[in-house]
Design a protein around this motif. Structure first.
Motif, PDB file in Angstrom:
ATOM      1  N   ARG A   1     -11.322  26.212  41.616  1.00 47.24           N
ATOM      2  CA  ARG A   1     -12.089  25.103  41.044  1.00 47.24           C
ATOM      3  C   ARG A   1     -11.206  23.888  40.802  1.00 47.24           C
ATOM      4  N   GLY A   2     -11.814  22.724  40.840  1.00 50.38           N
ATOM      5  CA  GLY A   2     -11.113  21.516  40.417  1.00 50.38           C
ATOM      6  C   GLY A   2     -10.065  21.046  41.399  1.00 50.38           C
ATOM      7  N   THR A   3      -8.943  20.573  40.870  1.00 49.14           N
ATOM      8  CA  THR A   3      -7.901  19.981  41.695  1.00 49.14           C
ATOM      9  C   THR A   3      -6.607  20.776  41.561  1.00 49.14           C
ATOM     10  N   THR A   4      -5.655  20.430  42.416  1.00 45.75           N
ATOM     11  CA  THR A   4      -4.348  21.070  42.395  1.00 45.75           C
ATOM     12  C   THR A   4      -3.286  20.025  42.713  1.00 45.75           C
ATOM     13  N   THR A   5      -2.032  20.359  42.484  1.00 49.37           N
ATOM     14  CA  THR A   5      -0.939  19.450  42.828  1.00 49.37           C
ATOM     15  C   THR A   5      -0.262  19.956  44.096  1.00 49.37           C
ATOM     16  N   LEU A   6       0.217  19.009  44.889  1.00 46.63           N
ATOM     17  CA  LEU A   6       0.894  19.367  46.128  1.00 46.63           C
ATOM     18  C   LEU A   6       2.327  19.810  45.844  1.00 46.63           C
TER      19      LEU A   6
ATOM     20  N   LYS B   1     -12.574  25.865  50.443  1.00 52.49           N
ATOM     21  CA  LYS B   1     -13.856  26.098  49.786  1.00 52.49           C
ATOM     22  C   LYS B   1     -15.036  25.470  50.532  1.00 52.49           C
ATOM     23  N   ARG B   2     -14.881  25.175  51.806  1.00 54.90           N
ATOM     24  CA  ARG B   2     -15.951  24.516  52.546  1.00 54.90           C
ATOM     25  C   ARG B   2     -17.041  25.488  53.002  1.00 54.90           C
ATOM     26  N   HIS B   3     -16.639  26.628  53.483  1.00 50.55           N
ATOM     27  CA  HIS B   3     -17.608  27.608  53.975  1.00 50.55           C
ATOM     28  C   HIS B   3     -16.985  28.980  53.898  1.00 50.55           C
TER      29      HIS B   3
ATOM     30  N   PHE C   1     -11.022  34.333  43.509  1.00 51.15           N
ATOM     31  CA  PHE C   1     -10.575  33.223  44.351  1.00 51.15           C
ATOM     32  C   PHE C   1     -11.405  31.980  44.083  1.00 51.15           C
ATOM     33  N   ILE C   2     -12.737  32.149  44.019  1.00 55.91           N
ATOM     34  CA  ILE C   2     -13.628  31.005  43.802  1.00 55.91           C
ATOM     35  C   ILE C   2     -13.357  30.375  42.439  1.00 55.91           C
ATOM     36  N   ARG C   3     -13.128  31.198  41.439  1.00 58.52           N
ATOM     37  CA  ARG C   3     -12.835  30.707  40.094  1.00 58.52           C
ATOM     38  C   ARG C   3     -11.512  29.939  40.063  1.00 58.52           C
ATOM     39  N   ASP C   4     -10.495  30.509  40.687  1.00 57.02           N
ATOM     40  CA  ASP C   4      -9.171  29.883  40.673  1.00 57.02           C
ATOM     41  C   ASP C   4      -9.118  28.609  41.518  1.00 57.02           C
TER      42      ASP C   4
END
Length: 66
Positions: A45-50, A29-31, A40-43
């Motif tokens: 958002r926030g954080t995720t788990t590895l 999501k940097r550029h 894609f942008i909506r999904d």
């Protein structure tokens, strides 16, 4: 026995959840957002788990997590 050192890059980027999973920010999501779909942008958002293999590598770099 001397203390083990935590990898500085890991303590800035990751944290461990209460259940022991590794939490990180969402990648990609940097550029270049103009070419990404709104879904894609909506999904992303926030954080995720590895995933478990990646989490094992990160946990070895953070010996004093919980």
């Amino acid at each position: 026995m001397p203390k083990m050192k935590t990898k500085s890059s890991c303590k800035k980027r990751f944290k461990i959840s209460a259940t022991g999973k590794v939490i990180t920010g969402q990648a990609g999501k940097r550029h270049g957002m103009i070419k990404r779909s709104n879904k894609f942008i909506r999904d992303a958002r926030g954080t995720t788990t590895l995933s478990e293999p990646d989490a094992r590598i990160i946990k070895s770099m953070m010996p004093y997590d919980r």
